[in-house]
Write a protein that holds these residues in place. Sequence first.
Motif, PDB file in Angstrom:
ATOM      1  N   LEU A   6       0.922  -1.253   0.005  1.00 22.65           N
ATOM      2  CA  LEU A   6       0.050  -0.012   0.046  1.00 22.65           C
ATOM      3  C   LEU A   6       0.879   1.246  -0.005  1.00 22.65           C
ATOM      4  N   ILE A  10       0.844   4.016  -2.793  1.00 24.83           N
ATOM      5  CA  ILE A  10       0.597   5.549  -2.481  1.00 24.83           C
ATOM      6  C   ILE A  10       1.912   6.451  -2.815  1.00 24.83           C
ATOM      7  N   ASP A  22      -6.658   2.574  -9.750  1.00 24.71           N
ATOM      8  CA  ASP A  22      -5.848   2.463  -8.250  1.00 24.71           C
ATOM      9  C   ASP A  22      -5.910   3.625  -7.566  1.00 24.71           C
ATOM     10  N   ARG A  25      -9.214   3.868  -5.991  1.00 23.12           N
ATOM     11  CA  ARG A  25      -9.569   2.960  -5.008  1.00 23.12           C
ATOM     12  C   ARG A  25      -8.708   3.433  -3.685  1.00 23.12           C
ATOM     13  N   VAL A  26      -7.425   3.956  -3.712  1.00 23.41           N
ATOM     14  CA  VAL A  26      -6.845   4.319  -2.771  1.00 23.41           C
ATOM     15  C   VAL A  26      -7.552   5.507  -2.070  1.00 23.41           C
ATOM     16  N   GLU A  27      -8.222   6.490  -2.889  1.00 22.72           N
ATOM     17  CA  GLU A  27      -8.643   7.907  -2.504  1.00 22.72           C
ATOM     18  C   GLU A  27      -9.873   7.357  -1.617  1.00 22.72           C
ATOM     19  N   ILE A  36      -5.007   5.804   6.570  1.00 20.75           N
ATOM     20  CA  ILE A  36      -4.399   5.695   5.309  1.00 20.75           C
ATOM     21  C   ILE A  36      -4.366   7.088   4.507  1.00 20.75           C
ATOM     22  N   LEU A  40      -1.280   9.025   3.125  1.00 22.77           N
ATOM     23  CA  LEU A  40      -1.059   9.847   1.607  1.00 22.77           C
ATOM     24  C   LEU A  40      -0.640  11.233   1.608  1.00 22.77           C
TER      25      LEU A  40
END
Lengths: 242, 189
Positions: A6, A10, A22, A25-27, A36, A40
């Motif tokens: 992860l 990032i 991606d 998804r991460v946001e 998280i 970031l």
Amino acid sequence: MTDRSLDMLIDEIVLGLAEPADVARVEAMAADDPDIAARLDRARARFAPLDDTADELELPEDFWARVERDLDGADSLADTPAEARAPAEVIDLSGVRRAMTRWRGAAIGGLAAALLLAVSLGWTLMNPAQPAVIAVLLNEQGEAVALVESRPDNTTRVTLLEQADVPPDRVMQVWTKPEDDGPPVSLGLLARGLSDTLTIEGLPAPHAQQLYEITVEPEGGSPTNLPTGPILGKGLAKAPVI
Amino acid sequence: MTECDRREDTGQPFMDHAALLKSCAGGDRLALQKLMDAEGGRMLGVARRMLRRDDLAQDAVQEALVLVWRKAHQFDAQRGSAKGWIYTILRNRCLTLLRSEDREVATSPERLSASEDAQVIDTAFDRLADTTDLRRCLEGLDVQTRRAILSSYVLGHSHGEIAGRMEAPLGSVKSWVRRGLLKLRECLS
């Protein structure tokens, strides 16, 4: 995903190397998970000194006028008290196609296509029944806000790509126009404010170029059974090449 | 003394970006104009470095400012720097424009000028203050890895573009950039 992978993802997002799917998804994960979000932010802060190494260039004289012109109509819904908003009106969807071209569709095309491919591939692999059509719904700024995948029986998977700003007494309602010249038909509500799968009976199988949109409606859905509220996103469907 | 001078003298931001964002969220257009006055020139520089065209760079800054206005209510001062938040929005706009223009831009001569690219990223590296951790840690990487990482952040190059420049297989470039990032993260944390 491991913490280590992860963190790598990032870093790649911060550098601009990650795939749009991606990033989305991460946001989405960061929106739900302060840890998280903090990772970031820390990663961005590590590279931020590079922004200051750019030349300071002169903006054109009329630049503020250009920006200000764009602000009209861009005022954030979240900050407008509900009672101050214009009274609900039935939205004429016939102008939507024209408006779509103005909405920077071209500029966003690459991102939308990449998102569409990446996300739809994921869904397709997990779901043997393939969608008949897929639409990426864009907001007024041309950002992808939702992915709509509809099967021949109109079972419709709506994946939100951005946390929607919906006031507590409002609900997101999903619409489509099965016939280009016919009225919009409600596919259902996203009552939980999250991605969902909607089912409806009695509609013809969805086709390419069919319009999909999400509006913000009073609790329980539009009182007129036609879209009345602000549009969160809209888009025309395409049939996936399989 | 102008406000800009004062900023350089003290090393402190002369404006409270977070407060201005809060005013933007409240519908104060003057606050956005102040942000534009403070950061617009640098934002244009960042966008120009990535997009290589004045018209595209101006479009990106214009769109970014409108997004800053629209999203201002989402900014959470607890989470991080307001300035960083603004540049993240700008960089995302630039990357979107860059990727969607890829087919046209990739073949244009200015996009293919490797020596110019090298100059831009070397300048960026040289301008990083000696005292910053980022500079110290980037110095610890080998030159090629450093250039690959800088060209992605500064020029907006994709893995594919980096691989093209390095004449190396895409997969190798990806794992190689990852090793560099890992080293960088360990050094910076």
